[in-house]
Scaffold this active site. Structure first.
Site, PDB file in Angstrom:
ATOM      1  N   THR A  15      25.666 -59.223 -25.772  1.00  0.00           N
ATOM      2  CA  THR A  15      25.572 -58.662 -24.429  1.00  0.00           C
ATOM      3  C   THR A  15      25.303 -57.171 -24.530  1.00  0.00           C
ATOM      4  O   THR A  15      25.707 -56.529 -25.504  1.00  0.00           O
ATOM      5  CB  THR A  15      26.877 -58.881 -23.619  1.00  0.00           C
ATOM      6  OG1 THR A  15      26.708 -58.334 -22.313  1.00  0.00           O
ATOM      7  CG2 THR A  15      28.093 -58.226 -24.271  1.00  0.00           C
ATOM      8  N   HIS A  19      31.192 -53.933 -19.836  1.00  0.00           N
ATOM      9  CA  HIS A  19      32.300 -54.494 -19.045  1.00  0.00           C
ATOM     10  C   HIS A  19      32.564 -55.942 -19.456  1.00  0.00           C
ATOM     11  O   HIS A  19      33.711 -56.359 -19.596  1.00  0.00           O
ATOM     12  CB  HIS A  19      31.981 -54.445 -17.555  1.00  0.00           C
ATOM     13  CG  HIS A  19      31.824 -53.059 -17.025  1.00  0.00           C
ATOM     14  ND1 HIS A  19      32.889 -52.239 -16.766  1.00  0.00           N
ATOM     15  CD2 HIS A  19      30.713 -52.349 -16.700  1.00  0.00           C
ATOM     16  CE1 HIS A  19      32.456 -51.078 -16.308  1.00  0.00           C
ATOM     17  NE2 HIS A  19      31.133 -51.123 -16.260  1.00  0.00           N
ATOM     18  N   ASP A  76      25.406 -65.677 -19.243  1.00  0.00           N
ATOM     19  CA  ASP A  76      24.666 -65.258 -18.062  1.00  0.00           C
ATOM     20  C   ASP A  76      25.507 -65.647 -16.853  1.00  0.00           C
ATOM     21  O   ASP A  76      26.063 -66.743 -16.797  1.00  0.00           O
ATOM     22  CB  ASP A  76      23.291 -65.920 -18.008  1.00  0.00           C
ATOM     23  CG  ASP A  76      22.297 -65.047 -17.241  1.00  0.00           C
ATOM     24  OD1 ASP A  76      22.086 -63.887 -17.664  1.00  0.00           O
ATOM     25  OD2 ASP A  76      21.737 -65.498 -16.225  1.00  0.00           O
ATOM     26  N   ARG A 185      34.219 -65.887 -15.874  1.00  0.00           N
ATOM     27  CA  ARG A 185      34.074 -65.574 -17.309  1.00  0.00           C
ATOM     28  C   ARG A 185      35.293 -66.086 -18.082  1.00  0.00           C
ATOM     29  O   ARG A 185      35.153 -66.680 -19.159  1.00  0.00           O
ATOM     30  CB  ARG A 185      33.915 -64.051 -17.457  1.00  0.00           C
ATOM     31  CG  ARG A 185      33.670 -63.547 -18.856  1.00  0.00           C
ATOM     32  CD  ARG A 185      33.089 -62.134 -18.831  1.00  0.00           C
ATOM     33  NE  ARG A 185      31.845 -62.117 -18.092  1.00  0.00           N
ATOM     34  CZ  ARG A 185      31.711 -61.597 -16.857  1.00  0.00           C
ATOM     35  NH1 ARG A 185      32.725 -61.037 -16.252  1.00  0.00           N
ATOM     36  NH2 ARG A 185      30.545 -61.662 -16.238  1.00  0.00           N
TER      37      ARG A 185
HETATM   38  P1  ITT Z   1      23.888 -59.002 -20.418  1.00  0.00           P
HETATM   39  O1  ITT Z   1      22.714 -59.841 -19.988  1.00  0.00           O
HETATM   40  O2  ITT Z   1      23.528 -57.929 -21.385  1.00  0.00           O
HETATM   41  O3  ITT Z   1      25.046 -59.839 -20.869  1.00  0.00           O
HETATM   42  P2  ITT Z   1      23.942 -58.260 -17.605  1.00  0.00           P
HETATM   43  O4  ITT Z   1      24.782 -57.300 -16.800  1.00  0.00           O
HETATM   44  O5  ITT Z   1      22.456 -58.098 -17.545  1.00  0.00           O
HETATM   45  O6  ITT Z   1      24.451 -58.214 -19.118  1.00  0.00           O
HETATM   46  P3  ITT Z   1      23.714 -60.835 -16.339  1.00  0.00           P
HETATM   47  O7  ITT Z   1      22.245 -60.859 -16.551  1.00  0.00           O
HETATM   48  O8  ITT Z   1      24.508 -62.048 -16.645  1.00  0.00           O
HETATM   49  O9  ITT Z   1      24.394 -59.697 -17.196  1.00  0.00           O
HETATM   50  O10 ITT Z   1      23.956 -60.334 -14.865  1.00  0.00           O
HETATM   51  C1  ITT Z   1      25.002 -60.775 -14.130  1.00  0.00           C
HETATM   52  C2  ITT Z   1      25.269 -59.790 -13.026  1.00  0.00           C
HETATM   53  O11 ITT Z   1      26.188 -60.447 -12.147  1.00  0.00           O
HETATM   54  C3  ITT Z   1      25.981 -58.533 -13.497  1.00  0.00           C
HETATM   55  O12 ITT Z   1      25.103 -57.505 -13.822  1.00  0.00           O
HETATM   56  C4  ITT Z   1      26.839 -58.191 -12.278  1.00  0.00           C
HETATM   57  O13 ITT Z   1      26.072 -57.518 -11.314  1.00  0.00           O
HETATM   58  C5  ITT Z   1      27.186 -59.564 -11.724  1.00  0.00           C
HETATM   59  N1  ITT Z   1      28.451 -60.023 -12.281  1.00  0.00           N
HETATM   60  C6  ITT Z   1      28.629 -60.933 -13.271  1.00  0.00           C
HETATM   61  N2  ITT Z   1      29.927 -61.088 -13.539  1.00  0.00           N
HETATM   62  C7  ITT Z   1      30.585 -60.270 -12.717  1.00  0.00           C
HETATM   63  C8  ITT Z   1      31.930 -59.965 -12.533  1.00  0.00           C
HETATM   64  O14 ITT Z   1      32.870 -60.500 -13.299  1.00  0.00           O
HETATM   65  N3  ITT Z   1      32.261 -59.091 -11.587  1.00  0.00           N
HETATM   66  C9  ITT Z   1      31.328 -58.510 -10.830  1.00  0.00           C
HETATM   67  N4  ITT Z   1      30.024 -58.712 -10.949  1.00  0.00           N
HETATM   68  C10 ITT Z   1      29.645 -59.591 -11.887  1.00  0.00           C
END
Ligand code: ITT
Length: 203
Positions: A15, A19, A76, A185
């Site tokens: 990742t 966070h 994801d 998660r």
């Molecule tokens: P990686 O792909 O590098 O793991 P990313 O931030 O790009 O990181 P995602 O493509 O999975 O991750 O995007 C998911 C988005 O959903 C993330 O950027 C947040 O905006 C939101 N999100 C996911 N989990 C969350 C959480 O626990 N609390 C708040 N927002 C969350």
């Protein structure tokens, strides 16, 4: 749980979201040694070209496994809002546009739901794990609703707006221990750990 020898307990988390990494390290405590990409000596972009959380998790995990050939996983995640037909879903990170900040994404969500009373939603996380040369998937969901204003300072992304079922405040205003126990998660990670414990328990 009896701790296992180190290399058996070690997983690389593919990742670029610090966070997510902190949350997973907190969830797995001392039982699993979670290495970041930097700690594994990997510097690369994580591709995300899929139309589903599964496809993106797989694409990210594959990109790293190809480089390191060690047990690794990617995750994801997305927010699904019922009144928006499941949006933003797979586009959650870029809801207000590519490179949008969390603040911009939250503001767009509030704007889209401005006149809408049905605010039910859920967070979903899909993990793709490479383990012993095979790919496995795990999923976690937390139901909840979208608040009418931002509240709280902890967490990331949509945490100031997402109120988990059974609570009156969003994740960002609740103790971090709540999120690490019940989040999408946390639930996906728990599924993965169940699987790994079964795999690594000596007969
Ligand atoms: P990686 O792909 O590098 O793991 P990313 O931030 O790009 O990181 P995602 O493509 O999975 O991750 O995007 C998911 C988005 O959903 C993330 O950027 C947040 O905006 C939101 N999100 C996911 N989990 C969350 C959480 O626990 N609390 C708040 N927002 C969350």
């Amino acid at each position: 749980m009896t701790p296992l020898p180190n290399e058996l307990n070690r997983l690389v988390f593919a990742t670029n979201n610090g966070h997510k990494l902190d949350e997973v390290k907190q969830i797995l405590g001392n039982h699993w040694d979670i290495l970041s990409l930097a700690e594994s000596g990997v510097t690369t972009d994580l591709p995300e070209n899929g139309n589903t959380l599964h496809a993106n998790a797989e694409e990210k995990a594959n990109a790293i496994y190809r480089l390191i050939s060690l047990p690794c996983f990617a995750e994801d995640s997305g927010l699904e809002v019922d009144a928006l037909g499941g949006a933003p879903g797979v586009y959650t990170a870029r809801y207000a546009g590519i490179g949008a900040s969390a603040q911009e994404n939250n503001e767009k969500l509030l704007e889209e739901l401005k006149d809408i009373t049905d605010r039910t939603a859920r967070f979903r996380a899909v993990i793709a794990l490479w383990w012993q040369d095979k790919l496995f998937f795990f999923e976690g969901v937390i139901n909840g609703r979208i608040a009418t204003r931002l509240e709280g300072l902890t967490g990331f992304g949509y945490d100031p707006l997402f109120i988990p079922e059974g609570f009156d405040q969003p994740f960002a205003a609740l103790p971090g221990t709540v999120k690490s126990q019940i989040s999408h998660r946390a639930r996906a990670v728990a599924e993965m750990v169940n699987f790994l414990n079964f795999q690594t328990t000596p007969l």
